[in-house]
Write an enzyme that holds these catalytic residues in place. Structure first.
Site, PDB file in Angstrom:
ATOM      1  N   GLU A  80       0.831  -1.207   0.000  1.00 39.26           N
ATOM      2  CA  GLU A  80       0.000   0.000   0.000  1.00 39.26           C
ATOM      3  C   GLU A  80       0.870   1.264   0.000  1.00 39.26           C
ATOM      4  OE1 GLU A  80      -2.852   0.606  -0.740  1.00 39.26           O
ATOM      5  OE2 GLU A  80      -3.384   2.528   0.142  1.00 39.26           O
ATOM      6  N   HIS A  83      16.593 -12.911  -3.998  1.00 37.54           N
ATOM      7  CA  HIS A  83      16.347 -13.827  -5.117  1.00 37.54           C
ATOM      8  C   HIS A  83      16.328 -13.089  -6.454  1.00 37.54           C
ATOM      9  CE1 HIS A  83      15.814 -17.144  -2.385  1.00 37.54           C
ATOM     10  NE2 HIS A  83      15.054 -16.357  -1.647  1.00 37.54           N
ATOM     11  N   LYS A  90     -11.188   7.545 -10.144  1.00 45.31           N
ATOM     12  CA  LYS A  90     -11.583   7.167  -8.790  1.00 45.31           C
ATOM     13  C   LYS A  90     -12.359   5.856  -8.788  1.00 45.31           C
ATOM     14  CE  LYS A  90     -12.071   7.687  -4.359  1.00 45.31           C
ATOM     15  NZ  LYS A  90     -10.890   7.297  -3.567  1.00 45.31           N
TER      16      LYS A  90
HETATM   17  C1  F6R Z   1      -5.446   3.519  -4.866  1.00 46.53           C
HETATM   18  C2  F6R Z   1      -6.876   3.297  -5.117  1.00 46.53           C
HETATM   19  C3  F6R Z   1      -7.254   2.178  -5.992  1.00 46.53           C
HETATM   20  C4  F6R Z   1      -8.553   1.523  -5.505  1.00 46.53           C
HETATM   21  C5  F6R Z   1      -9.023   0.487  -6.527  1.00 46.53           C
HETATM   22  C6  F6R Z   1     -10.275  -0.227  -6.057  1.00 46.53           C
HETATM   23  O1  F6R Z   1      -5.236   4.614  -4.030  1.00 46.53           O
HETATM   24  O2  F6R Z   1      -7.705   4.032  -4.627  1.00 46.53           O
HETATM   25  O3  F6R Z   1      -6.246   1.223  -6.110  1.00 46.53           O
HETATM   26  O4  F6R Z   1      -8.325   0.946  -4.257  1.00 46.53           O
HETATM   27  O5  F6R Z   1      -9.282   1.113  -7.744  1.00 46.53           O
HETATM   28  O6  F6R Z   1     -11.344   0.655  -5.907  1.00 46.53           O
HETATM   29  P1  F6R Z   1     -12.584   0.296  -5.025  1.00 46.53           P
HETATM   30  O7  F6R Z   1     -12.120   0.141  -3.622  1.00 46.53           O
HETATM   31  O8  F6R Z   1     -13.525   1.448  -5.189  1.00 46.53           O
HETATM   32  O9  F6R Z   1     -13.152  -0.992  -5.561  1.00 46.53           O
END
Ligand code: F6R
Length: 611
Positions: free
Chosen positions: A483, A506, A606
């Site tokens: 993360e 590795h 998003k």
């Molecule tokens: C990274 C991020 C993305 C989401 C991914 C899943 O900061 O926000 O990796 O975690 O696109 O999105 P959700 O959780 O909305 O399914």
């Protein structure tokens, strides 16, 4: 991903559409457009522009230049056809009478386009959406709803559509299949949006469209139909969060605001779920018999939500002794997973709309599994299709890079692990109490980490110009590294990789040279000595080491690492909930120093509603 807004009412539509689109900017887009029916000209007025919404807004004087009380707007994320004015939505039919905005992908568009071209229909764009507009026009014989329904029988793929027709200016048509669409009920007006943030300024009464549904919006209300075009009554939900939850409130970036909101978000996610010293889930649909009979747990998600799943695996296995597999949603659907009625599939999603996660959920259900989802957006598709939903209550998350949604997902999966362990009798009374007490302390401890952010800003100033970074750790520290690395690369554009420390030798260790930045995660007490050995290993090859550890190990770590970020001590299971916060801050400050567009990183959206 693309955003849709629609309005029909008594006020001028264009300023409302532009304001709604501005609230959807966070989803990511490359061009924008609006179509409004002009009563004066008795025709559709369509304006589109590549680039920032501001370009379109300036062109239309904030909407003042457009006359009309019904319209649709769109922010586009290019899939078919490059970002350009002509490929932007709304797409208009050749008669100029029908305008369409679309989220999703029309899979059989090439075949339909060939059919229409054969009939002499000229095309102006490279989009799959234009096919929808032209096909509606082709079938149009004076009844727009009828023409839309005929088209729905022919198009395949995923779509949320907003449609207006110059011959029917008293209505706006909406259609949904596999791409979210929300209806808004106002006084003398109706709204359409791909996301509630676009319309919450005007109404809090919303209806969530289901797959296959069609809605006709008028000034007097909204009539919905099911996939057989039988009229249906839509349940109206009331959105209870405040509009300022989706505004910056004095912060320079949404991401920073959301990082700072984590203590409060964690309180909302945790506190109501610990009652009289026990984990408690309201309306929890899984019986104790079912939990005991679970043979395997699958956690399925994408991106950061997948990283929560990685930590969840460690914690669930440790507490319940049930086997847990974690799968990327985009892989799960094609890997012929071994799933049956004794498999619990846990899907994790902030948006509740991620297409791959949704598809994995459906595949799991088809194979007979029960699906429990951990979701932030209330009423989202994943929430509605799951057998059991645990909401994260993080509030609206606007920045593309997730922060508070990640933390609250983690809190919920930890609570789930504790709940299961209690039912299964795999956790001792003392440990159960200890973890619960620590969970209640987490928000306060996150506040302490946030209060020390100046140190992290200083470290960012030391390292922001590195071009390549490795995050290393073992066990939960490895999951945390995934993360931390994603946060850094997605908003700062620095190449970054996360490695399980033991794997370095590795192959990858050959990349470590003088001045390579290694973020070494050593929060997990049981493996601290091993973490130290890895720090020594990379340092001896010239790396600069920025370490993360707990107060307890700070002094020891400081003997070798170049710099140390610290978190308060807590129960082992909860370390990633604290550890992620300095990593989020580090990524944020690095991106800030590099002058990046933090809330809207390039190429990212998003809510990823395409495959
Ligand atoms: C990274 C991020 C993305 C989401 C991914 C899943 O900061 O926000 O990796 O975690 O696109 O999105 P959700 O959780 O909305 O399914």
């Amino acid at each position: 991903m693309c955003g849709i807004v629609g309005y029909i009412g008594k006020e001028q539509a264009a300023p409302i559409l532009l304001d709604g689109l501005a609230r959807l900017e966070y989803r990511g887009y490359d061009s924008a457009g609006v179509a409004v029916y002009s009563e004066r000209a008795e025709s559709l007025s369509v304006h589109k522009a590549k680039g920032r919404l501001q370009v379109l807004s300036d062109m239309l004087q904030g909407g003042a230049a457009l006359d009309g009380t019904v319209g649709i707007g769109h922010t586009r994320w290019a899939t078919h056809g490059a970002p350009s004015d002509v490929n932007s939505h709304p797409q208009v039919s050749r008669s100029g009478k029908i305008a369409v905005v679309h989220n999703g992908i029309i899979e059989n568009y090439a075949e339909l386009k060939a059919f229409l071209m054969d009939k002499g229909v000229p095309f102006t764009s490279d989009t799959d959406t234009e096919v929808v507009a032209q096909l509606i026009d082709y079938f149009y014989e004076g009844d727009i709803l009828q023409a839309v329904v005929r088209v729905l029988h022919r198009i395949q793929g995923a779509y949320a559509l907003g449609i207006i027709c110059a011959d029917a200016p008293d209505q706006l048509i909406a259609v949904r299949k596999d791409s979210p669409l929300i209806l808004g009920y106002g006084e003398g007006c109706s709204f359409l949006a791909s996301d509630v943030t676009a319309i919450i300024k005007h109404t809090r009464d919303v209806g969530y469209m289901e797959d296959g549904e069609v809605a006709v919006l008028t000034r007097d209300g909204i009539q919905c139909y099911n996939h057989l075009m039988q009229p249906i009554q839509k349940e109206i939900s009331h959105v209870d969060w405040e509009i300022d939850a989706a505004e910056k409130g004095g912060y320079e970036h949404f991401m920073f605001k959301e990082i700072m909101e984590q203590p409060e978000a964690m309180r909302r996610a945790i506190f109501p779920r610990i009652k009289d010293g026990e984990v408690y889930f309201e309306d929890f649909g899984l019986t104790k018999e079912y939990i005991r009979a679970i043979r395997k747990i699958y956690i399925v998600a994408c991106g950061s939500s997948y990283h929560v799943g990685m930590v969840g695996k460690y914690n669930l296995e440790r507490l319940t002794r049930k086997p847990v597999e974690v799968a990327l949603a985009s892989e799960f659907r094609y890997m012929d997973p071994i799933v049956d009625e004794n498999t619990l599939v846990v899907v994790i999603s902030q948006s509740g709309e991620t297409l791959d996660t949704m598809a994995a959920l459906r595949e799991a259900k088809r194979l007979g599994a029960k699906v429990l989802s951990i979701v932030n957006v209330v009423g989202s598709s994943i929430a509605r299709e799951s057998d059991v939903v645990l909401y994260t209550w993080a509030g609206p998350e606007i920045a593309v890079a997730t922060t508070k949604a990640y933390s609250t997902q983690m809190a919920v999966i930890d609570l789930l692990a504790l709940y299961f362990a209690r039912v299964l009798g795999t956790i001792g009374e003392e440990e159960y109490r200890a973890v619960l007490e620590e969970m209640l302390r987490l928000p306060g401890k996150i506040e302490a980490v946030l209060a020390d952010r100046d140190d992290i800003q200083y470290f960012a100033s030391q390292y922001f110009n590195h071009n390549s970074v490795f995050f290393i750790g073992r066990n939960v520290d490895y999951a945390l590294g995934l993360e931390g690395s994603l946060k850094l690369k997605e908003i700062s554009y620095i190449h970054s990789e996360a490695y399980a420390s033991g794997e370095l030798k590795h192959g990858t260790i050959s990349l470590i040279e003088d001045g390579t930045l290694v973020v070494a995660l050593g929060t997990y007490s049981k493996l601290f000595e091993k973490a130290m050995s890895n720090v020594v290993e990379v340092k001896s090859r010239g790396a600069d080491v920025l370490a993360l550890t707990t107060e307890r190990h700070k002094a020891e770590m400081a003997k070798t690492a170049n710099a140390v970020m610290t978190i308060p001590d807590t129960h082992d299971l909860l370390l990633p909930s604290l550890g992620v916060v300095p990593l989020q801050l580090f990524a944020y400050y690095v991106a800030l120093m590099r002058g990046c567009d933090i809330d809207k990183p390039r190429n990212l959206a998003k809510s990823v509603t395409v495959e």
